[in-house]
Design a protein around this motif. Sequence first.
Motif, PDB file in Angstrom:
ATOM      1  N   TRP A  74       0.789  -1.239   0.000  1.00 49.48           N
ATOM      2  CA  TRP A  74       0.000   0.000   0.000  1.00 49.48           C
ATOM      3  C   TRP A  74       0.817   1.283   0.000  1.00 49.48           C
ATOM      4  O   TRP A  74       0.254   2.372  -0.102  1.00 49.48           O
ATOM      5  CB  TRP A  74      -1.031   0.015   1.129  1.00 49.48           C
ATOM      6  N   ILE A  75       2.125   1.166   0.060  1.00 45.14           N
ATOM      7  CA  ILE A  75       2.961   2.349  -0.110  1.00 45.14           C
ATOM      8  C   ILE A  75       4.360   1.924  -0.534  1.00 45.14           C
ATOM      9  O   ILE A  75       4.906   0.949  -0.010  1.00 45.14           O
ATOM     10  CB  ILE A  75       3.011   3.211   1.177  1.00 45.14           C
ATOM     11  N   ASP A  76       4.923   2.639  -1.493  1.00 41.25           N
ATOM     12  CA  ASP A  76       6.252   2.309  -2.008  1.00 41.25           C
ATOM     13  C   ASP A  76       7.284   3.199  -1.317  1.00 41.25           C
ATOM     14  O   ASP A  76       7.293   4.413  -1.483  1.00 41.25           O
ATOM     15  CB  ASP A  76       6.305   2.529  -3.518  1.00 41.25           C
ATOM     16  N   THR A  77       8.148   2.587  -0.524  1.00 38.18           N
ATOM     17  CA  THR A  77       9.191   3.335   0.180  1.00 38.18           C
ATOM     18  C   THR A  77      10.575   3.032  -0.377  1.00 38.18           C
ATOM     19  O   THR A  77      11.578   3.381   0.256  1.00 38.18           O
ATOM     20  CB  THR A  77       9.152   3.015   1.683  1.00 38.18           C
ATOM     21  N   LEU A  85       9.365   3.578   6.244  1.00 36.52           N
ATOM     22  CA  LEU A  85       8.311   4.547   5.977  1.00 36.52           C
ATOM     23  C   LEU A  85       8.514   5.760   6.894  1.00 36.52           C
ATOM     24  O   LEU A  85       8.706   5.603   8.103  1.00 36.52           O
ATOM     25  CB  LEU A  85       6.946   3.909   6.266  1.00 36.52           C
ATOM     26  N   ASN A 111       7.465  10.323   3.221  1.00 47.37           N
ATOM     27  CA  ASN A 111       6.450   9.667   2.391  1.00 47.37           C
ATOM     28  C   ASN A 111       5.049  10.225   2.631  1.00 47.37           C
ATOM     29  O   ASN A 111       4.240  10.290   1.710  1.00 47.37           O
ATOM     30  CB  ASN A 111       6.423   8.159   2.671  1.00 47.37           C
ATOM     31  N   VAL A 112       4.768  10.578   3.890  1.00 49.40           N
ATOM     32  CA  VAL A 112       3.419  10.998   4.256  1.00 49.40           C
ATOM     33  C   VAL A 112       3.494  12.226   5.155  1.00 49.40           C
ATOM     34  O   VAL A 112       4.303  12.267   6.097  1.00 49.40           O
ATOM     35  CB  VAL A 112       2.657   9.860   4.992  1.00 49.40           C
ATOM     36  N   LEU A 123       1.416  12.244   0.371  1.00 53.98           N
ATOM     37  CA  LEU A 123       0.199  11.689   0.933  1.00 53.98           C
ATOM     38  C   LEU A 123      -0.071  12.375   2.273  1.00 53.98           C
ATOM     39  O   LEU A 123       0.841  12.953   2.874  1.00 53.98           O
ATOM     40  CB  LEU A 123       0.342  10.180   1.134  1.00 53.98           C
ATOM     41  N   ASP A 144      -5.368  10.450   3.005  1.00 57.32           N
ATOM     42  CA  ASP A 144      -4.889   9.151   2.512  1.00 57.32           C
ATOM     43  C   ASP A 144      -4.696   8.103   3.599  1.00 57.32           C
ATOM     44  O   ASP A 144      -4.837   6.903   3.343  1.00 57.32           O
ATOM     45  CB  ASP A 144      -3.553   9.342   1.778  1.00 57.32           C
ATOM     46  N   LYS A 146      -5.233  -2.677   5.095  1.00 52.03           N
ATOM     47  CA  LYS A 146      -4.004  -1.882   5.154  1.00 52.03           C
ATOM     48  C   LYS A 146      -3.869  -1.343   6.576  1.00 52.03           C
ATOM     49  O   LYS A 146      -4.368  -0.271   6.901  1.00 52.03           O
ATOM     50  CB  LYS A 146      -4.056  -0.750   4.131  1.00 52.03           C
TER      51      LYS A 146
END
Length: 370
Positions: free
Chosen positions: A13-16, A21, A49-50, A86, A106, A164
């Motif tokens: 669910w997330i590409d790091t 993360l 990332n977020v 995000l 998100d 997720k």
Amino acid sequence: MKHSLDILPLSAWIDTNGKPLIIAGPCSAETEDQLVSTAHLLANTGKVNVLRAGIWKPRTRPGEFEGIGSIGLEWLKRAKEETGLLTATEVATAKHVEEALAAGVDVLWVGARSTANPFTVQEIADALQAAGADVPVLVKNPVNPDLSLWIGALERINRAGIKKIAAIHRGFSSFEKTAFRNEPMWDLAIQLKTIAPELPIINDPSHICGNRELIPYVTQKAIDMDMQGLIIESHIDPSVAWTDAKQQVTPAALADLIDSLNVRKPESNNPAFEDKLAELRQQIDKLDDQILKTIGDRMKIAEQIGEYKRDNNVTILQVSRWDEIVQKRVQLAKALNLGEDFTVKYLELLHNESIRKQNEIMNVKTTAEA
């Protein structure tokens, strides 16, 4: 006992790019300029990332700043549009869930106070299910060290159809005053990982530390313990932050912190490494067996002592003897380079088991008395 959570791995669910993360942003969204400016600085580091920001802030006492409210969701939306990051925020009611989803947030997280209340968690879970949500939901550990509450909250969210999921380790409240705002109690995070090996765990050093000086130490330890990410409070100017000013860092300091992390990866496809590791683990297993056997022998002697005390009408607890044991063993432990806290806790466990066994014996009548 392992818990079966129907969840997706973090990478789904997330590409790091194989890195931890990183979730970062101000404790609270205070003004539109403060949030958007901080977001740009964080995005420019290339390490985040977020973007996180508290919109609704559950405070311990009334009268404190309790969040800017729903208008802050529009600021998050603008920050996302301008930076590509995000966004994430905390939700504590069904209305929060509905508004955050409608605003396109998100990632949602459940705070420590909410996790401690199954009614609140269920309300959040029901709102997610009613909305048919497919967003990542992060669940912080409860305020008090209660592993069952933490697992229960994760299960409630999972049963609402959310796959997720990750846990956030933010430390636990404690009557004992230490350098930390919330005691890490790493052992509980390890227990959670043991129970649910597939569950990603994200560390929250900001709330564990309560001050920015300790954050580098805790972040490195979290990464060393194979936690999959970090959620860190970052403010454009922490000195004027409306909430938790002492534990926030600037985006530049955050970038330096992430650069300083030593992310260790297991060496794969190396037979020599695996053989040596297996050899060392066999030595550990052998020693563990010996330790347990020795403890068993110790308890047999404790039972004999219980019988002797019973026959001579002597109380179980002998405080002076206990003090003597602790003093002598702590001195020996120091000489063996063992931590004092570990030694005292270990001795307390042994002592409590000895008392339990002696209590059983003291309260069983002998054949002659029956």
